[in-house]
Motif scaffolding. Sequence first.
Motif, PDB file in Angstrom:
ATOM      1  N   TYR A 410       9.975  -2.525  -0.716  1.00  0.00           N
ATOM      2  CA  TYR A 410       9.822  -3.854  -1.259  1.00  0.00           C
ATOM      3  C   TYR A 410       8.629  -4.592  -0.750  1.00  0.00           C
ATOM      4  CZ  TYR A 410      14.498  -0.443  -2.978  1.00  0.00           C
ATOM      5  OH  TYR A 410      14.815   0.830  -3.693  1.00  0.00           O
ATOM      6  N   ASP A 411       9.357  -5.250  -0.102  1.00  0.00           N
ATOM      7  CA  ASP A 411       8.692  -6.171   0.774  1.00  0.00           C
ATOM      8  C   ASP A 411       7.213  -6.519   0.773  1.00  0.00           C
ATOM      9  OD1 ASP A 411       8.719  -8.713   2.519  1.00  0.00           O
ATOM     10  OD2 ASP A 411       7.123  -7.797   4.123  1.00  0.00           O
ATOM     11  N   ARG A 412       6.336  -5.204   0.678  1.00  0.00           N
ATOM     12  CA  ARG A 412       5.463  -5.650   0.524  1.00  0.00           C
ATOM     13  C   ARG A 412       4.775  -5.210  -0.952  1.00  0.00           C
ATOM     14  NH1 ARG A 412       1.712   0.006   2.075  1.00  0.00           N
ATOM     15  NH2 ARG A 412      -0.394  -0.147   1.938  1.00  0.00           N
ATOM     16  N   ALA A 413       5.559  -4.683  -2.448  1.00  0.00           N
ATOM     17  CA  ALA A 413       5.622  -5.354  -3.439  1.00  0.00           C
ATOM     18  C   ALA A 413       5.424  -7.205  -4.189  1.00  0.00           C
ATOM     19  CB  ALA A 413       6.745  -4.276  -4.436  1.00  0.00           C
ATOM     20  N   PHE A 414       6.744  -7.082  -2.996  1.00  0.00           N
ATOM     21  CA  PHE A 414       6.687  -8.690  -3.134  1.00  0.00           C
ATOM     22  C   PHE A 414       5.366  -9.485  -2.733  1.00  0.00           C
ATOM     23  CE2 PHE A 414      11.141  -8.103  -4.344  1.00  0.00           C
ATOM     24  CZ  PHE A 414      11.050  -9.219  -5.285  1.00  0.00           C
ATOM     25  N   ARG A 415       4.771  -9.062  -1.226  1.00  0.00           N
ATOM     26  CA  ARG A 415       3.820  -9.451  -0.683  1.00  0.00           C
ATOM     27  C   ARG A 415       2.740  -9.577  -2.104  1.00  0.00           C
ATOM     28  NH1 ARG A 415       1.852  -7.301   3.236  1.00  0.00           N
ATOM     29  NH2 ARG A 415       3.254  -5.592   3.867  1.00  0.00           N
ATOM     30  N   PHE A 416       2.426  -8.347  -2.327  1.00  0.00           N
ATOM     31  CA  PHE A 416       0.994  -7.859  -3.031  1.00  0.00           C
ATOM     32  C   PHE A 416       1.167  -9.006  -4.910  1.00  0.00           C
ATOM     33  CE2 PHE A 416      -0.030  -3.108  -1.619  1.00  0.00           C
ATOM     34  CZ  PHE A 416       0.159  -3.705  -0.834  1.00  0.00           C
ATOM     35  N   PHE A 417       2.465  -9.217  -4.957  1.00  0.00           N
ATOM     36  CA  PHE A 417       2.468  -9.937  -6.021  1.00  0.00           C
ATOM     37  C   PHE A 417       2.818 -11.240  -6.611  1.00  0.00           C
ATOM     38  CE2 PHE A 417       5.725 -12.550  -8.565  1.00  0.00           C
ATOM     39  CZ  PHE A 417       5.678 -12.249 -10.108  1.00  0.00           C
ATOM     40  N   TYR A 418       2.821 -12.238  -4.815  1.00  0.00           N
ATOM     41  CA  TYR A 418       2.971 -13.454  -4.664  1.00  0.00           C
ATOM     42  C   TYR A 418       1.290 -13.893  -4.552  1.00  0.00           C
ATOM     43  CZ  TYR A 418       7.826 -14.087  -5.695  1.00  0.00           C
ATOM     44  OH  TYR A 418       8.669 -14.073  -6.563  1.00  0.00           O
ATOM     45  N   SER A 419       0.373 -12.999  -3.889  1.00  0.00           N
ATOM     46  CA  SER A 419      -0.949 -12.769  -3.364  1.00  0.00           C
ATOM     47  C   SER A 419      -1.833 -13.054  -5.023  1.00  0.00           C
ATOM     48  CB  SER A 419      -1.492 -11.923  -2.536  1.00  0.00           C
ATOM     49  OG  SER A 419      -1.483 -10.499  -2.591  1.00  0.00           O
ATOM     50  N   TRP A 420      -1.093 -12.245  -5.912  1.00  0.00           N
ATOM     51  CA  TRP A 420      -2.389 -11.821  -6.577  1.00  0.00           C
ATOM     52  C   TRP A 420      -1.830 -12.756  -7.756  1.00  0.00           C
ATOM     53  CZ3 TRP A 420      -0.736  -5.825  -7.524  1.00  0.00           C
ATOM     54  CH2 TRP A 420      -1.421  -5.188  -6.348  1.00  0.00           C
ATOM     55  N   LYS A 421      -0.383 -12.878  -7.652  1.00  0.00           N
ATOM     56  CA  LYS A 421      -0.213 -14.371  -8.717  1.00  0.00           C
ATOM     57  C   LYS A 421      -0.964 -15.440  -8.991  1.00  0.00           C
ATOM     58  CE  LYS A 421       3.059 -16.362 -10.568  1.00  0.00           C
ATOM     59  NZ  LYS A 421       4.702 -17.007 -10.955  1.00  0.00           N
ATOM     60  N   GLY A 422      -1.535 -15.267  -7.235  1.00  0.00           N
ATOM     61  CA  GLY A 422      -2.167 -16.929  -7.073  1.00  0.00           C
ATOM     62  C   GLY A 422      -3.107 -17.075  -6.432  1.00  0.00           C
ATOM     63  N   ASN A 423      -3.470 -15.825  -7.557  1.00  0.00           N
ATOM     64  CA  ASN A 423      -5.303 -15.115  -6.766  1.00  0.00           C
ATOM     65  C   ASN A 423      -5.555 -15.499  -5.169  1.00  0.00           C
ATOM     66  OD1 ASN A 423      -6.756 -14.731  -9.295  1.00  0.00           O
ATOM     67  ND2 ASN A 423      -6.208 -17.384  -9.838  1.00  0.00           N
ATOM     68  N   LYS A 424      -4.824 -15.387  -4.545  1.00  0.00           N
ATOM     69  CA  LYS A 424      -4.707 -15.446  -3.051  1.00  0.00           C
ATOM     70  C   LYS A 424      -5.190 -13.855  -2.505  1.00  0.00           C
ATOM     71  CE  LYS A 424      -3.197 -19.346  -2.248  1.00  0.00           C
ATOM     72  NZ  LYS A 424      -1.476 -20.551  -2.020  1.00  0.00           N
ATOM     73  N   THR A 425      -5.896 -12.990  -1.635  1.00  0.00           N
ATOM     74  CA  THR A 425      -5.233 -11.996  -0.613  1.00  0.00           C
ATOM     75  C   THR A 425      -5.005 -12.246   0.845  1.00  0.00           C
ATOM     76  OG1 THR A 425      -7.786 -12.103  -0.481  1.00  0.00           O
ATOM     77  CG2 THR A 425      -7.044 -11.130  -2.688  1.00  0.00           C
ATOM     78  N   LEU A 426      -4.099 -11.070   0.892  1.00  0.00           N
ATOM     79  CA  LEU A 426      -3.827 -11.380   2.261  1.00  0.00           C
ATOM     80  C   LEU A 426      -5.357 -10.536   2.997  1.00  0.00           C
ATOM     81  CD1 LEU A 426      -0.273  -9.018   1.802  1.00  0.00           C
ATOM     82  CD2 LEU A 426      -0.902 -12.685   2.159  1.00  0.00           C
ATOM     83  N   VAL A 427      -5.357 -11.027   4.318  1.00  0.00           N
ATOM     84  CA  VAL A 427      -5.656 -10.799   5.087  1.00  0.00           C
ATOM     85  C   VAL A 427      -6.504  -9.135   5.151  1.00  0.00           C
ATOM     86  CG1 VAL A 427      -6.509  -9.951   7.438  1.00  0.00           C
ATOM     87  CG2 VAL A 427      -4.955 -11.746   7.000  1.00  0.00           C
ATOM     88  N   SER A 428      -5.428  -8.538   4.476  1.00  0.00           N
ATOM     89  CA  SER A 428      -5.815  -6.991   4.119  1.00  0.00           C
ATOM     90  C   SER A 428      -4.688  -6.634   3.133  1.00  0.00           C
ATOM     91  CB  SER A 428      -5.800  -5.685   4.432  1.00  0.00           C
ATOM     92  OG  SER A 428      -6.084  -4.873   4.880  1.00  0.00           O
ATOM     93  N   PHE A 429      -4.939  -5.419   1.755  1.00  0.00           N
ATOM     94  CA  PHE A 429      -3.856  -4.976   1.280  1.00  0.00           C
ATOM     95  C   PHE A 429      -2.759  -4.291   2.155  1.00  0.00           C
ATOM     96  CE2 PHE A 429      -6.403  -5.704  -2.914  1.00  0.00           C
ATOM     97  CZ  PHE A 429      -5.744  -6.037  -3.033  1.00  0.00           C
ATOM     98  N   GLY A 430      -3.572  -3.846   3.936  1.00  0.00           N
ATOM     99  CA  GLY A 430      -2.684  -2.600   4.206  1.00  0.00           C
ATOM    100  C   GLY A 430      -1.925  -3.606   5.637  1.00  0.00           C
ATOM    101  N   GLU A 431      -2.301  -4.711   5.573  1.00  0.00           N
ATOM    102  CA  GLU A 431      -1.722  -5.270   6.644  1.00  0.00           C
ATOM    103  C   GLU A 431      -0.079  -5.156   6.965  1.00  0.00           C
ATOM    104  OE1 GLU A 431      -2.164 -10.047   9.361  1.00  0.00           O
ATOM    105  OE2 GLU A 431      -3.510  -9.300   7.525  1.00  0.00           O
ATOM    106  N   SER A 432       0.637  -5.334   7.807  1.00  0.00           N
ATOM    107  CA  SER A 432       1.882  -5.011   7.365  1.00  0.00           C
ATOM    108  C   SER A 432       2.209  -7.094   8.208  1.00  0.00           C
ATOM    109  CB  SER A 432       2.370  -4.715   8.454  1.00  0.00           C
ATOM    110  OG  SER A 432       4.199  -4.996   9.071  1.00  0.00           O
ATOM    111  N   HIS A 433       3.936  -7.373   7.452  1.00  0.00           N
ATOM    112  CA  HIS A 433       4.153  -8.727   6.927  1.00  0.00           C
ATOM    113  C   HIS A 433       5.819  -8.375   6.927  1.00  0.00           C
ATOM    114  CE1 HIS A 433       0.930 -11.800   6.109  1.00  0.00           C
ATOM    115  NE2 HIS A 433      -0.167 -10.348   5.903  1.00  0.00           N
ATOM    116  N   ASN A 434       6.322  -9.461   8.534  1.00  0.00           N
ATOM    117  CA  ASN A 434       7.325  -9.210   8.577  1.00  0.00           C
ATOM    118  C   ASN A 434       8.333  -9.849   8.573  1.00  0.00           C
ATOM    119  OD1 ASN A 434       6.982  -6.434   9.414  1.00  0.00           O
ATOM    120  ND2 ASN A 434       6.714  -6.742  11.567  1.00  0.00           N
ATOM    121  N   SER A 435       7.822 -11.295   8.335  1.00  0.00           N
ATOM    122  CA  SER A 435       8.119 -12.456   7.888  1.00  0.00           C
ATOM    123  C   SER A 435       9.468 -12.344   5.890  1.00  0.00           C
ATOM    124  CB  SER A 435       7.002 -13.555   7.831  1.00  0.00           C
ATOM    125  OG  SER A 435       6.442 -13.327   5.896  1.00  0.00           O
TER     126      SER A 435
END
Length: 799
Positions: A410-435
């Motif tokens: 679930y957390d990964r889904a929300f991170r993808f959504f907000y990065s795509w929506k803001g035209n911003k990408t995370l360091v990598s799609f596969g990177e783990s975020h725990n915040s």
Amino acid sequence: MRDFVILGSSIVNPPPNPSSQPRHTIKPHNSSLSKLPSLSPRKNSTTLLQTPLILKQFETVLHDAVDSDLNAELLANAVLMGIKGRNFRIVIDSLNKLQGIGNGISLSTQFDESAMSVIAKECSFMVTSGHIQESVELMEVLSRYQLSIGELVQPSDIIKRCVLNRKPNLAVRYASLLPQAHILFCSIISGFGKSRDLVSALKAYDAMKKNLKRPNMYIYRAIIDVCGLCGDFMKSRYIYEDLLNQKITPNIYVFNSLMNANAHDISYTLNLYQNMQKVGLKPDMTSYNILLKACCVAGRVDLAQDMYKELKHLESIGQLKLDVFTYSTIIKVFADAKLWQMALKIKHDMLLAGVSLNTVAWSSLINACAHAGLVEQAIQLFEEMLLSGCEPNTQCFNIILHACVEGCQYDRAFRFFYSWKGNKTLVSFGESHNSNAEEGGMDSVTTTVPKGISSSHIMSFTERFPFKPTTSTYNTLLKACGTNYYHAKALINEMKTVGLSPNQISWSILINICGGSENVEGAIEILRTMIDAGVKPDVVAYTTAIKVCVESKNFTKALTLYEEMKSYETQPNLVTYNTLLRARSKYGSLREVQQCLAIYQDMRKAGYKPNDYYLEELIEEWCEGVIQDNEEYEVEFSSSKKPEIERPESLLLEKIAAHLLKRVADILAIDVQGLSKVEARLVILAVLRMIKENYAFGHSVNDDILIIIGATKADESPAKEILEVQEAVIKLLRNELGLEALPAKTRFAPSDSPKLQNTKENALPTTMVFHTRRPAVLQRLKVTKQSLHRWLQRRVSVK
């Protein structure tokens, strides 16, 4: 400034001053024309006489026509003045009166470029102002005088107006006037098809057939395509049969359209494929693509595999070349069947053949892995899609989000959504975020970055492809909220902020989230908010709310919602009925049994097959409550001891419902005919349980109760099954319940109605036979009212 005068419904421009405007080639040269008054407007004067002037001109023309001396210049002058004055009806009617006399006159030689420009301008005005009927009539009458009407108005403008006003016959009349009529006919049919107006398209098709001198395959193909577009495949078949009856052989394109319109019926599509070959037509790549589409719709993976092998063979010998649509379709066949490995193999074949994957192929591959629960594989395919330069659509993004949700990431889904929506990408799609892992009860997920994928490349590619969330996107994220109602509510508000309206699925998910936290009132409130928002709750929304009530042990509220959904004409489905029927683990009162039996009967009437065994067990437990204090008697015929597979299918529940849904005063007979001894026991116990509960509320039994065991022919011994049931019933009534059970017989003719009368006689005399056919004999038992009173009083005292 020029003066404008309203004459009737027309807006009239005064004619220009000859001294200031270029003149056309019409020159008055006869006495009739020289007698006409001057057309030059005077200062501060109006042109109220313009319409009478035009009428005068046409009267002169008609007079000349009677004298067989029709003057072309005079006619052209009158037509031009009538059109300039927008007196279109006068022009049409007057030219129609000259039909047959002036058909040899050519108006095209009478008008110069300036005059034609004026006529074209006024005709365009007619079309844009919505006078489509007059426009076509004017075109028809002008064409009879050899005026080139194709230069006056764009044909597409008139056809669009005819489609908009649903005037198929008028559109065909206009198209028939032009040399490119066969092309315009297809445009007319396609126009009505895009408007989903099949009725008008068919009317146009019928009108066109009268204007066709020879078969036109373009028109046949167009009307079949419209049938498929409008979802009426039977009409397409009728058209095909009509062609065969006229001995017309369709070409390959007509066959392809026909197969495409019937792609949902694979047997019919294959039959068309065979017929195509029988008439000597060789299938092309489109034909095979449509066949693969039919296999995809029907889920025929085996047939699609065989066809793919055949296509590869034909490609190897150079007979055809597989295109991107072929590969995309076969990939979708395997993806829908969740055969992701085979779908990836097709991708490999595709790349070896030098065919680039399109968005459909990539989406199908990603979807295949997502459905198989392979989140990492789906994300890697998405990254490959970006690197290949193929632009992903919103569906691709939604598939990735869905894969994460189905994989509980679930957390990964929300991170993808907000990065795509803001035209911003995370360091990598596969990177783990725990915040955000602790927010909303979502678990953190640790993933790995696929090798060979550069984060900077992914960022640059993703920023080029804007992501626009849809309602489906937010519905997927709502599922990722778990039981966090406030997080889900924030998403609903965000949807409204970006201009999206929550649909029935959105509200149903929100109701389910309330159920996860056992918030029944919140679920009901959401249902009411849904109605206030103008969204009619569907069966899923109501069933979800009913499920929330059932899981919270609020069966009364669940029944209220059940009755409400029926009042809104929302038909319950199988899940709705099963949710209600499984809501109870036991019955505590007659009313509860009656409620469930009513739901059971609704379920049967709706065509669903309920789980009789489950319901019978609950009713049996409730029925046995009348002898629960008689522990000295062993319950010998327990139906629950019998495995479900061995239980005979019977009318047990219908028999019980027939008795329990009546008032106690109406119970004069218990009919157990056709039931086994176990089922007869349950029916009798159910009625006695009802009588017991009603007795506690002051309802007494005022007569004997008759139990109908079965019927036999006169002078014949009862069947073994009837005797076994009778023995079991007597043992139940006498030994286990302490009731007085006496045998009773009655005789009646086959033509008589076996209606039971409330009498004290036990049987009719055997000599009373009034019919030529042998009467039947009912095997009955009578439970006396005295013993029933003693039993009821005993039960009350024990209680």
